[in-house]
Design a protein around this motif. Structure first.
Motif, PDB file in Angstrom:
ATOM      1  N   ALA A 142       0.832  -1.202   0.000  1.00  0.00           N
ATOM      2  CA  ALA A 142       0.000   0.000   0.000  1.00  0.00           C
ATOM      3  C   ALA A 142       0.866   1.250   0.000  1.00  0.00           C
ATOM      4  CB  ALA A 142      -0.931  -0.007   1.208  1.00  0.00           C
ATOM      5  N   GLN A 143       1.943   1.216   0.768  1.00  0.00           N
ATOM      6  CA  GLN A 143       2.785   2.403   0.877  1.00  0.00           C
ATOM      7  C   GLN A 143       3.745   2.559  -0.302  1.00  0.00           C
ATOM      8  OE1 GLN A 143       4.507   3.160   4.708  1.00  0.00           O
ATOM      9  NE2 GLN A 143       2.682   2.527   5.819  1.00  0.00           N
ATOM     10  N   ILE A 144       4.394   1.475  -0.689  1.00  0.00           N
ATOM     11  CA  ILE A 144       5.343   1.562  -1.804  1.00  0.00           C
ATOM     12  C   ILE A 144       4.614   1.850  -3.116  1.00  0.00           C
ATOM     13  CG2 ILE A 144       7.052   0.312  -3.163  1.00  0.00           C
ATOM     14  CD1 ILE A 144       7.961   1.161  -0.321  1.00  0.00           C
ATOM     15  N   GLY A 145       3.506   1.154  -3.347  1.00  0.00           N
ATOM     16  CA  GLY A 145       2.762   1.368  -4.588  1.00  0.00           C
ATOM     17  C   GLY A 145       2.259   2.783  -4.724  1.00  0.00           C
ATOM     18  N   SER A 146       1.701   3.328  -3.651  1.00  0.00           N
ATOM     19  CA  SER A 146       1.175   4.699  -3.714  1.00  0.00           C
ATOM     20  C   SER A 146       2.292   5.717  -3.828  1.00  0.00           C
ATOM     21  CB  SER A 146       0.305   4.990  -2.491  1.00  0.00           C
ATOM     22  OG  SER A 146       1.047   4.845  -1.285  1.00  0.00           O
ATOM     23  N   ALA A 147       3.384   5.505  -3.102  1.00  0.00           N
ATOM     24  CA  ALA A 147       4.483   6.481  -3.131  1.00  0.00           C
ATOM     25  C   ALA A 147       5.185   6.505  -4.481  1.00  0.00           C
ATOM     26  CB  ALA A 147       5.479   6.168  -2.024  1.00  0.00           C
ATOM     27  N   ARG A 148       5.353   5.345  -5.101  1.00  0.00           N
ATOM     28  CA  ARG A 148       6.019   5.304  -6.408  1.00  0.00           C
ATOM     29  C   ARG A 148       5.129   5.844  -7.520  1.00  0.00           C
ATOM     30  NH1 ARG A 148      11.053   5.810  -5.158  1.00  0.00           N
ATOM     31  NH2 ARG A 148      11.978   4.015  -4.102  1.00  0.00           N
ATOM     32  N   ALA A 149       3.865   6.042  -7.239  1.00  0.00           N
ATOM     33  CA  ALA A 149       2.968   6.654  -8.221  1.00  0.00           C
ATOM     34  C   ALA A 149       3.112   8.169  -8.266  1.00  0.00           C
ATOM     35  CB  ALA A 149       1.523   6.288  -7.912  1.00  0.00           C
ATOM     36  N   MET A 150       3.747   8.739  -7.270  1.00  0.00           N
ATOM     37  CA  MET A 150       3.842  10.199  -7.165  1.00  0.00           C
ATOM     38  C   MET A 150       4.983  10.759  -7.998  1.00  0.00           C
ATOM     39  SD  MET A 150       3.351  10.668  -3.066  1.00  0.00           S
ATOM     40  CE  MET A 150       2.257   9.569  -2.178  1.00  0.00           C
ATOM     41  N   ARG A 151       4.876  12.046  -8.282  1.00  0.00           N
ATOM     42  CA  ARG A 151       5.961  12.789  -8.900  1.00  0.00           C
ATOM     43  C   ARG A 151       6.710  13.551  -7.811  1.00  0.00           C
ATOM     44  NH1 ARG A 151       2.565  15.600 -13.714  1.00  0.00           N
ATOM     45  NH2 ARG A 151       2.729  17.298 -12.222  1.00  0.00           N
ATOM     46  N   PRO A 152       7.957  13.956  -8.076  1.00  0.00           N
ATOM     47  CA  PRO A 152       8.727  14.669  -7.046  1.00  0.00           C
ATOM     48  C   PRO A 152       8.057  15.942  -6.546  1.00  0.00           C
ATOM     49  CG  PRO A 152      10.178  13.910  -8.789  1.00  0.00           C
ATOM     50  CD  PRO A 152       8.775  13.642  -9.261  1.00  0.00           C
ATOM     51  N   ASP A 153       7.277  16.631  -7.410  1.00  0.00           N
ATOM     52  CA  ASP A 153       6.660  17.884  -6.989  1.00  0.00           C
ATOM     53  C   ASP A 153       5.329  17.676  -6.263  1.00  0.00           C
ATOM     54  OD1 ASP A 153       5.491  16.972  -9.306  1.00  0.00           O
ATOM     55  OD2 ASP A 153       5.131  18.953 -10.149  1.00  0.00           O
ATOM     56  N   ASP A 154       4.856  16.443  -6.171  1.00  0.00           N
ATOM     57  CA  ASP A 154       3.678  16.166  -5.353  1.00  0.00           C
ATOM     58  C   ASP A 154       4.063  16.249  -3.880  1.00  0.00           C
ATOM     59  OD1 ASP A 154       2.097  15.708  -7.598  1.00  0.00           O
ATOM     60  OD2 ASP A 154       2.555  13.570  -7.634  1.00  0.00           O
ATOM     61  N   TYR A 155       3.079  16.558  -3.043  1.00  0.00           N
ATOM     62  CA  TYR A 155       3.372  16.754  -1.610  1.00  0.00           C
ATOM     63  C   TYR A 155       2.626  15.710  -0.786  1.00  0.00           C
ATOM     64  CZ  TYR A 155       5.296  19.695   2.111  1.00  0.00           C
ATOM     65  OH  TYR A 155       6.038  20.167   3.158  1.00  0.00           O
ATOM     66  N   VAL A 156       3.275  15.238   0.288  1.00  0.00           N
ATOM     67  CA  VAL A 156       2.733  14.164   1.117  1.00  0.00           C
ATOM     68  C   VAL A 156       2.505  14.647   2.543  1.00  0.00           C
ATOM     69  CG1 VAL A 156       3.137  11.849   2.040  1.00  0.00           C
ATOM     70  CG2 VAL A 156       3.959  12.442  -0.253  1.00  0.00           C
ATOM     71  N   PHE A 157       1.333  14.312   3.083  1.00  0.00           N
ATOM     72  CA  PHE A 157       1.036  14.543   4.489  1.00  0.00           C
ATOM     73  C   PHE A 157       0.786  13.177   5.138  1.00  0.00           C
ATOM     74  CE2 PHE A 157       0.369  18.689   2.758  1.00  0.00           C
ATOM     75  CZ  PHE A 157       0.659  19.579   3.791  1.00  0.00           C
ATOM     76  N   PRO A 158       1.769  12.668   5.912  1.00  0.00           N
ATOM     77  CA  PRO A 158       1.654  11.324   6.477  1.00  0.00           C
ATOM     78  C   PRO A 158       1.045  11.319   7.883  1.00  0.00           C
ATOM     79  CG  PRO A 158       3.836  12.157   6.889  1.00  0.00           C
ATOM     80  CD  PRO A 158       3.087  13.267   6.166  1.00  0.00           C
ATOM     81  N   THR A 159       0.797  10.108   8.372  1.00  0.00           N
ATOM     82  CA  THR A 159       0.471   9.940   9.788  1.00  0.00           C
ATOM     83  C   THR A 159       1.788   9.655  10.507  1.00  0.00           C
ATOM     84  OG1 THR A 159       0.082   7.538   9.598  1.00  0.00           O
ATOM     85  CG2 THR A 159      -1.776   8.980   9.160  1.00  0.00           C
ATOM     86  N   TYR A 160       1.853   8.580  11.263  1.00  0.00           N
ATOM     87  CA  TYR A 160       3.064   8.206  11.991  1.00  0.00           C
ATOM     88  C   TYR A 160       3.527   6.801  11.599  1.00  0.00           C
ATOM     89  CZ  TYR A 160      -0.884   6.332  14.567  1.00  0.00           C
ATOM     90  OH  TYR A 160      -2.079   5.722  14.885  1.00  0.00           O
ATOM     91  N   ARG A 161       2.919   6.220  10.557  1.00  0.00           N
ATOM     92  CA  ARG A 161       3.233   4.849  10.161  1.00  0.00           C
ATOM     93  C   ARG A 161       3.741   4.765   8.724  1.00  0.00           C
ATOM     94  NH1 ARG A 161       0.906   0.653  12.957  1.00  0.00           N
ATOM     95  NH2 ARG A 161      -0.848   1.968  13.563  1.00  0.00           N
ATOM     96  N   GLU A 162       3.897   5.886   8.043  1.00  0.00           N
ATOM     97  CA  GLU A 162       4.236   5.855   6.616  1.00  0.00           C
ATOM     98  C   GLU A 162       5.740   5.740   6.385  1.00  0.00           C
ATOM     99  OE1 GLU A 162       0.621   5.751   6.728  1.00  0.00           O
ATOM    100  OE2 GLU A 162       1.165   7.759   7.381  1.00  0.00           O
TER     101      GLU A 162
END
Length: 396
Positions: A103-123
């Motif tokens: 869930a984490q690797i698949g979603s993160a690798r879908a992003m571009r460098p200029d996209d921004y991420v707001f995580p919880t405490y488990r990402e």
């Protein structure tokens, strides 16, 4: 390349962004929810065989497939090492991602460098993909920093402990970049338990009303600490999006290929003016909620055994082996690299210097000097010196 058929995107244009809307509901005419199998987007079965979906597909090169496997193995290894370090008293706490690597690797690798991420405490897996050193994460859980990384350096915000509040932060940021005309999207991570928080509902509403370029990525790991999903919501979680007027998709959260395909589509939808999307990654928390938790007190071991058969790493390994993309020697090399990472983290955590207490309390609070902070710092120093004097007196 990721594709999504136009039949799913049909349904009229959004009020503000000009993008197409999708209802997100797959309920039949009877009004009863569709079956779990019909709702779930899956491109890789638990046995490691490719599956087709009418609306989503992804075409990764052999090198990219190997990279996804390596990502998941490395993340699982450093996550396990962190749990061990906490048990040894080296970390104050750790929230394990065991079982949620795809869930984490698949979603993160879908992003571009200029996209921004707001995580919880488990990402931790998302942090890995955004080039945040795992040792930096562990420093926060050791208590030697308040985060330790610059959010703007990797477009990865600091971990958020307050449940659900990061979704509002993400929507606000997304509203800002939309007004700036930026060609980027924002991803807000949260869990199934956080979906019961008022902050999350408010974030959904603001994102919908302002057509914000944000993807709400919910890792539904079946348990909000000790509360199962049936105690949290009455309809499939992804269908909540329809009530707020934007698309919702449920994806097999243990299928790294499907997660990446769905997330790529969701991000493209958001960037193109289509507005927010809710992605529910249907997965399972294999370990404890945190290292202070004992899951054996509230869930059956048989449930965990069933989910072991859906392991995200094992199914991708089966695919790589079946299609001749990787051999035994390559898998051994990845395992050895993971052990090297674990050793670096063990040595690094144990050698972390304890910070000066006053630096944790007062430094990096304001960008410029502040009279009240200066006054409080001076009072703290006097107090600390008095304790030191008392210890010296007692030792005489």
């Amino acid at each position: 390349m990721t594709t999504k058929s136009s039949s799913v995107r049909a349904g009229g244009k959004g009020a503000r962004g000009g993008g197409r809307r999708r209802t997100g509901s797959t309920a039949p005419a009877s009004g009863r929810p569709a079956t779990e199998a019909a709702e779930l987007v899956q491109l890789l079965t638990p046995e490691g065989e490719r599956a087709e979906h009418p609306d989503y597909s992804i075409d990764l090169t052999p090198e990219q497939l190997r990279d996804r496997y390596r990502d998941m193995v490395m993340v699982r290894r450093f996550d396990g090492e962190a749990v061990t370090l906490q048990r040894q008293g080296e970390l104050g706490l750790w929230a394990s991602l065991l079982g949620q690597e795809a869930a984490q690797i698949g979603s993160a690798r879908a992003m571009r460098p200029d996209d921004y991420v707001f995580p919880t405490y488990r990402e931790h897996g998302v942090a890995w993909c955004r080039d945040v050193d795992p040792l930096t994460l562990m420093g926060m859980f050791r208590g030697v920093s308040h985060g330790g990384w610059d959010p703007n350096e990797n477009n990865f915000h600091l971990y958020t402990i307050v449940i659900g509040s990061q979704t509002l932060h993400a929507v606000g940021y997304a509203m800002g970049i939309a007004k700036d005309g930026a060609d980027a999207a924002v991803t807000a991570y949260f869990g199934d338990g956080a979906s019961s928080q008022g902050d999350v509902s408010e974030a959904f509403n603001f994102a919908s009303v302002y057509n914000s370029p944000v993807v709400f990525f919910c890792q539904n790991n079946q348990w909000a600490i000790s509360e199962p999903t049936e105690r949290q919501f009455r309809v499939p979680l992804y269908q909540r999006a329809a009530g707020f007027g934007f698309p919702g998709v449920r994806v097999d959260g243990n299928d790294v290929l499907a997660v990446e395909a769905v997330t790529r589509w969701a991000l493209d939808h958001a960037r193109s003016g289509g507005g927010p999307v809710l992605v529910e990654a249907y997965t399972y928390r294999m370990g404890a909620h945190t290292t202070t938790d004992d899951p054996s007190r509230y869930r059956l071991s048989a449930e965990q055994e069933q989910w072991k058969l859906k392991d995200p790493i094992a199914r991708l390994k089966a695919l790589l082996t079946r299609e001749g993309i990787a051999d035994h020697d390559w898998f051994e090399t990845v395992d050895a690299e993971a052990e090297q990472l674990a050793k670096r983290l063990r040595d690094g955590v144990r050698s972390m210097p304890n910070p000066e207490p006053s630096s944790l309390i007062f430094d990096n609070v304001y960008t410029e000097p502040h009279a009240l902070v200066d006054e409080e710092r001076a009072a703290y120093r006097r107090f600390a010196e008095s304790l030191a004097d008392a210890e010296q007196e007692g030792g005489r």
